[in-house]
Write an enzyme that holds these catalytic residues in place. Structure first.
Site, PDB file in Angstrom:
ATOM      1  N   ARG A   1      26.765   5.617   9.271  1.00 15.72           N
ATOM      2  CA  ARG A   1      27.102   5.924   7.886  1.00 15.72           C
ATOM      3  C   ARG A   1      25.895   6.281   7.020  1.00 15.72           C
ATOM      4  NH1 ARG A   1      30.330   2.323  10.110  1.00 15.72           N
ATOM      5  NH2 ARG A   1      32.565   2.630   9.828  1.00 15.72           N
TER       6      ARG A   1
ATOM      7  N   GLU B   1      26.259   1.786  20.893  1.00 15.74           N
ATOM      8  CA  GLU B   1      25.722   3.083  20.498  1.00 15.74           C
ATOM      9  C   GLU B   1      24.245   2.918  20.108  1.00 15.74           C
ATOM     10  OE1 GLU B   1      28.268   4.280  17.133  1.00 15.74           O
ATOM     11  OE2 GLU B   1      29.628   2.743  17.845  1.00 15.74           O
TER      12      GLU B   1
ATOM     13  N   ASP C   1      30.891  -4.884  14.181  1.00 18.89           N
ATOM     14  CA  ASP C   1      30.712  -3.456  13.897  1.00 18.89           C
ATOM     15  C   ASP C   1      29.379  -3.347  13.148  1.00 18.89           C
ATOM     16  OD1 ASP C   1      30.995  -0.772  13.557  1.00 18.89           O
ATOM     17  OD2 ASP C   1      32.899  -0.850  12.463  1.00 18.89           O
TER      18      ASP C   1
ATOM     19  N   HIS D   1      29.324   7.741  22.063  1.00 20.98           N
ATOM     20  CA  HIS D   1      30.371   6.883  21.516  1.00 20.98           C
ATOM     21  C   HIS D   1      31.474   6.540  22.518  1.00 20.98           C
ATOM     22  CE1 HIS D   1      32.755   5.077  18.325  1.00 20.98           C
ATOM     23  NE2 HIS D   1      31.819   5.384  17.439  1.00 20.98           N
TER      24      HIS D   1
ATOM     25  N   HIS E   1      29.360   9.583  10.868  1.00 19.43           N
ATOM     26  CA  HIS E   1      29.272  10.345  12.115  1.00 19.43           C
ATOM     27  C   HIS E   1      29.214  11.861  11.934  1.00 19.43           C
ATOM     28  CE1 HIS E   1      29.535   6.659  14.182  1.00 19.43           C
ATOM     29  NE2 HIS E   1      30.810   6.581  14.439  1.00 19.43           N
TER      30      HIS E   1
HETATM   31  C1  GLA Z   1      31.622   3.525  14.726  1.00 19.81           C
HETATM   32  C2  GLA Z   1      31.713   2.777  13.472  1.00 19.81           C
HETATM   33  C3  GLA Z   1      33.027   2.068  13.350  1.00 19.81           C
HETATM   34  C4  GLA Z   1      34.161   3.011  13.551  1.00 19.81           C
HETATM   35  C5  GLA Z   1      33.992   3.740  14.852  1.00 19.81           C
HETATM   36  C6  GLA Z   1      35.041   4.794  15.011  1.00 19.81           C
HETATM   37  O1  GLA Z   1      31.333   2.739  15.774  1.00 19.81           O
HETATM   38  O2  GLA Z   1      30.653   1.877  13.293  1.00 19.81           O
HETATM   39  O3  GLA Z   1      33.141   1.462  12.100  1.00 19.81           O
HETATM   40  O4  GLA Z   1      34.204   3.919  12.500  1.00 19.81           O
HETATM   41  O5  GLA Z   1      32.747   4.346  14.911  1.00 19.81           O
HETATM   42  O6  GLA Z   1      36.317   4.340  14.726  1.00 19.81           O
END
Ligand code: GLA
Length: 374
Positions: free
Chosen positions: A102, A338, A273, A201, A127
């Site tokens: 982000r 990732e 996350d 991803h 992304h």
């Molecule tokens: C990344 C983000 C998550 C989500 C996924 C896709 O990993 O960090 O919050 O948006 O992509 O769903």
């Protein structure tokens, strides 16, 4: 002769892995809604492990790896057909860019110029925007290398594409090595100062895609610190210690062990996350994480040059997506690791820089190494 019997007994119990001739085949993966033809390449290594990769989004659609008995299983979530990837994919298996993760409010300032990016995630840019590198068709060249079969992907992102400055020429080479590694090597060059953060991803499930949730996978992350986030998953800028928190994976711990704990960060992420700050030396290839799945015995090691890793526990999967083989992907049925620079780096001076200038070459290597343990 005495030696022969135990040898035969050993062979009888050995995993059924047969040496095969490495190969690459190519077939059509259909036509995009924009009228571009997409292909699907299947790489098979000397152990019979395979990776199917589309030049649509640099997407790994299938990854067949052996379990502890040598039985192959597909360890990544995905779809059977291109239109599903175009219409509803939550970034399954793709190459993420120009900026993975982000950027707060879709805004950053570089050399005094402020750039505005498309907003596509809770008021933030995620992304690479509305049509990121996951939604473009890449040029593809299959290669045979000493390490194993390989696919070279190239893409030239125009100056201003998705709001980013500079024409960016990107190469991503995917190799399925004969050591059962999926090795991803990225490089990029720009003609104007810009920001770059490329990553991969795949949603993994080492028990096999569609075979339930990933909460029993045992994870080790070699990281003393992580970057706490707010409710829209933008880092505060702090590098916080993992000690005494559900984010401490320095010792092997199952994903499910603490995911339900009352913790503000877990609440903000709806689970895991978050970005961990890798202990290894930034810029140098090093082990960041290890994931073990007790039932199948499959093990995944995540190795990279990147300074951080986003560990996402599939919290947005909710049973509304049906994937390969008609499998329904329910809550937390896949996880992502990732390797990348930290989220929102362009807005945090204390984070490792994601700025790329003309004359410099962006480089990033990610290795997903598979093995098994009994
Ligand atoms: C990344 C983000 C998550 C989500 C996924 C896709 O990993 O960090 O919050 O948006 O992509 O769903």
């Amino acid at each position: 002769m005495k030696q022969l019997i135990p040898l035969i007994a050993l062979l009888a119990t050995a995993p059924m892995i047969q040496a095969v001739e490495p190969s690459i085949t190519c077939k059509s993966f259909g036509t995009t809604t924009g009228g571009q033809k997409a292909s699907l390449y299947t790489l098979i290594n000397a152990n019979g492990a395979s990776a199917s990769i589309s030049n649509y989004g640099g997407t790994v659609t299938s990854l067949m790896m052996p379990d502890r008995n040598g039985k192959m299983g597909d360890v990544v979530l995905g779809f059977n057909k291109l239109p599903d990837y175009e219409k509803k994919s939550p970034y399954f298996g793709c190459l993420v860019g120009r900026y993975g993760n982000r950027i707060a409010k879709g805004e950053f300032t570089l050399d005094g110029n402020t750039y505005h990016l498309p907003i596509n995630n809770n008021g933030q840019s995620l992304h690479g925007g509305l049509k990121g590198f996951d939604k473009v068709v890449w040029n593809a060249t299959p290669l045979e290398t000493k390490q194993g079969p390989s696919l070279k992907l190239t893409y030239v992102s125009k100056d201003g594409e998705e709001g980013y400055p500079g024409k960016l020429s990107v190469t991503a080479t995917y190799t399925l090595t004969n050591k059962n590694e999926l090795k991803l090597v990225y490089s990029a060059k720009t003609d104007k100062p810009t920001v770059v953060n490329l990553t991969h991803h795949s949603y993994f499930n080492l028990a096999g895609q569609g075979n339930g949730d990933i909460l029993g996978h045992v994870v080790t992350i070699h990281a003393n610190k992580f970057t706490p986030v707010d409710k829209v998953l933008i880092p505060s800028g702090e590098l916080a210690s993992v000690k005494g928190t559900p984010f401490d994976f320095r010792k092997p711990t199952s994903i499910g062990a603490r995911i339900q704990e009352k913790d503000e960060q877990l609440k903000n992420g709806k689970g895991y996350d978050h970005n961990w700050v890798a202990d290894k030396w930034p810029g140098h290839l090093g082990l960041i994480a290890k994931i073990e799945e007790p039932k199948s015995g499959r093990v995944l090691e995540v190795i990279s040059t990147e300074p951080g890793v986003q560990f996402y526990s599939g919290n947005f999967l909710d049973g509304t997506l049906t994937g390969k083989g008609g499998k329904v992907y329910n809550f937390r049925n896949g996880f992502c690791f990732e390797p990348q620079h930290f989220p929102d780096s362009p807005n945090h001076k204390n984070f490792p820089s994601t700025v790329l200038r003309p004359g410099q070459t962006y480089k990033n290597t990610i290795i997903y190494r598979f093995s098994s343990e009994s």
